[in-house]
Design a protein around this motif. Structure first.
Motif, PDB file in Angstrom:
ATOM      1  N   ASN A 155      27.502  29.351  -0.957  1.00  0.00           N
ATOM      2  CA  ASN A 155      26.735  28.935  -2.131  1.00  0.00           C
ATOM      3  C   ASN A 155      26.083  30.177  -2.733  1.00  0.00           C
ATOM      4  O   ASN A 155      24.904  30.463  -2.511  1.00  0.00           O
ATOM      5  N   HIS A 156      26.879  30.896  -3.509  1.00  0.00           N
ATOM      6  CA  HIS A 156      26.556  32.261  -3.901  1.00  0.00           C
ATOM      7  C   HIS A 156      25.409  32.367  -4.898  1.00  0.00           C
ATOM      8  O   HIS A 156      24.696  33.370  -4.930  1.00  0.00           O
ATOM      9  N   LYS A 157      25.205  31.357  -5.725  1.00  0.00           N
ATOM     10  CA  LYS A 157      24.190  31.439  -6.767  1.00  0.00           C
ATOM     11  C   LYS A 157      22.793  31.268  -6.166  1.00  0.00           C
ATOM     12  O   LYS A 157      22.456  30.210  -5.652  1.00  0.00           O
ATOM     13  N   THR A 158      21.993  32.327  -6.245  1.00  0.00           N
ATOM     14  CA  THR A 158      20.648  32.287  -5.671  1.00  0.00           C
ATOM     15  C   THR A 158      19.564  32.190  -6.735  1.00  0.00           C
ATOM     16  O   THR A 158      18.430  31.828  -6.435  1.00  0.00           O
ATOM     17  N   ALA A 159      19.889  32.539  -7.984  1.00  0.00           N
ATOM     18  CA  ALA A 159      18.892  32.448  -9.056  1.00  0.00           C
ATOM     19  C   ALA A 159      19.598  32.418 -10.399  1.00  0.00           C
ATOM     20  O   ALA A 159      20.685  32.986 -10.556  1.00  0.00           O
ATOM     21  N   GLU A 160      18.969  31.734 -11.357  1.00  0.00           N
ATOM     22  CA  GLU A 160      19.426  31.753 -12.746  1.00  0.00           C
ATOM     23  C   GLU A 160      18.258  32.198 -13.607  1.00  0.00           C
ATOM     24  O   GLU A 160      17.192  31.584 -13.578  1.00  0.00           O
ATOM     25  N   LEU A 161      18.468  33.282 -14.347  1.00  0.00           N
ATOM     26  CA  LEU A 161      17.408  33.877 -15.160  1.00  0.00           C
ATOM     27  C   LEU A 161      17.674  33.541 -16.621  1.00  0.00           C
ATOM     28  O   LEU A 161      18.697  33.941 -17.188  1.00  0.00           O
TER      29      LEU A 161
END
Length: 273
Positions: A85-91
């Protein structure tokens, strides 16, 4: 040296961005479909594909095992390439395409520039910008952290702006500015001297070498017939490679590349000191 083909995307897909890890072991490829691929350079094999972006990925930046990707929809994703689950943050802070993105060398801050003319500075621990700068009047593609002053960031604006601004990211103050007279497409700091190289598009399609902090221009270097799209500096800091778009008589688009030896210019400037 030899030139090898690493990959060929399927169908109508095409490559929008590439970014090497610092040690040159892995290459990230951003595509028009919003995918981010990770390739092993030695084995020339694709390790994984990270999906999720809804539009092209035009810019990326590595920070150790973390890869940040900037999208046409204005979003920036942080990916931990070690986990499923590679996505750790969305800016989310840009209203236009993210066209500039670079981590500071210590991994504490991320700088982003967009087609909305904004420069955002992000703390690695937060999904909200630490601060935003609005002084540019065109897209901000060119971003570069100083290698010898950790809190110094340079940003360059597009054809309706043509300025390079210098920011103290500790105090958020603008330290100085240059009106370069041309669209700014990239910035490269020298590791050895208090100097920087800027590359340009309309109207001059050239390189310029500047002294810092005086911001005196050392030399203009004619480069290409069309806009300089990308630059890369060699590990020894003495050579800059440039790539520009060009059109042949049959209208087939190609990239022209050139290398510029900066050492004589740098040595001459050093002797002047």
């Amino acid at each position: 040296g030899d030139v090898n083909s690493l990959c060929q995307l399927e169908g109508d897909s095409y490559v929008c961005s590439v970014k090497w890890t610092t040690d040159g072991s892995y290459l990230a490829i951003g595509t028009c479909d919003g995918d981010v691929q990770i390739w092993d350079a030695e084995s020339q094999s694709r390790i994984r594909t990270m999906t999720g972006h809804q539009a092209r990925v035009g810019v990326m930046s590595w920070e150790r095992h973390m890869l940040s990707s900037g999208c046409r929809d204005g979003s920036i994703w942080n990916h931990d390439v070690r986990i499923a689950n590679h996505k750790t943050a969305e800016l989310i802070a840009h209203s236009g395409e993210v066209c500039g993105l670079t981590w500071r060398s210590d991994g504490a801050l991320l700088a982003s520039g967009g087609n909305d003319n904004l420069v955002n500075i992000w703390d690695a621990r937060s999904a909200v910008p630490k601060f935003t700068k609005t002084q540019h009047t065109a897209a901000v593609k060119a971003l570069a952290w100083s290698p010898w002053q950790l809190n110094l960031l340079a940003s360059g604006g597009g054809s309706h702006d043509r300025h390079v601004h210098f920011w103290n990211t500790t105090t958020t103050a603008r330290l100085d500015s240059i009106d370069t007279g041309s669209q700014v497409t990239s910035i490269q700091w020298s590791n050895e001297y208090r100097e920087l190289v800027t590359s340009h598009g309309f109207p001059h399609n050239h390189l310029a070498l500047w002294s810092y902090p005086s911001l005196a221009k050392i030399v203009d270097i004619p480069a290409h017939d069309t806009r300089v799209l990308h630059t890369a500096i060699s590990p020894d800091g003495q050579t800059v490679a440039t790539a520009a778009s060009d059109e042949s008589l049959n209208q087939a688009k190609r990239l022209k590349m050139a290398c510029w030896q900066l050492q004589p210019l740098l040595l001459a400037q050093a002797q002047a000191y």
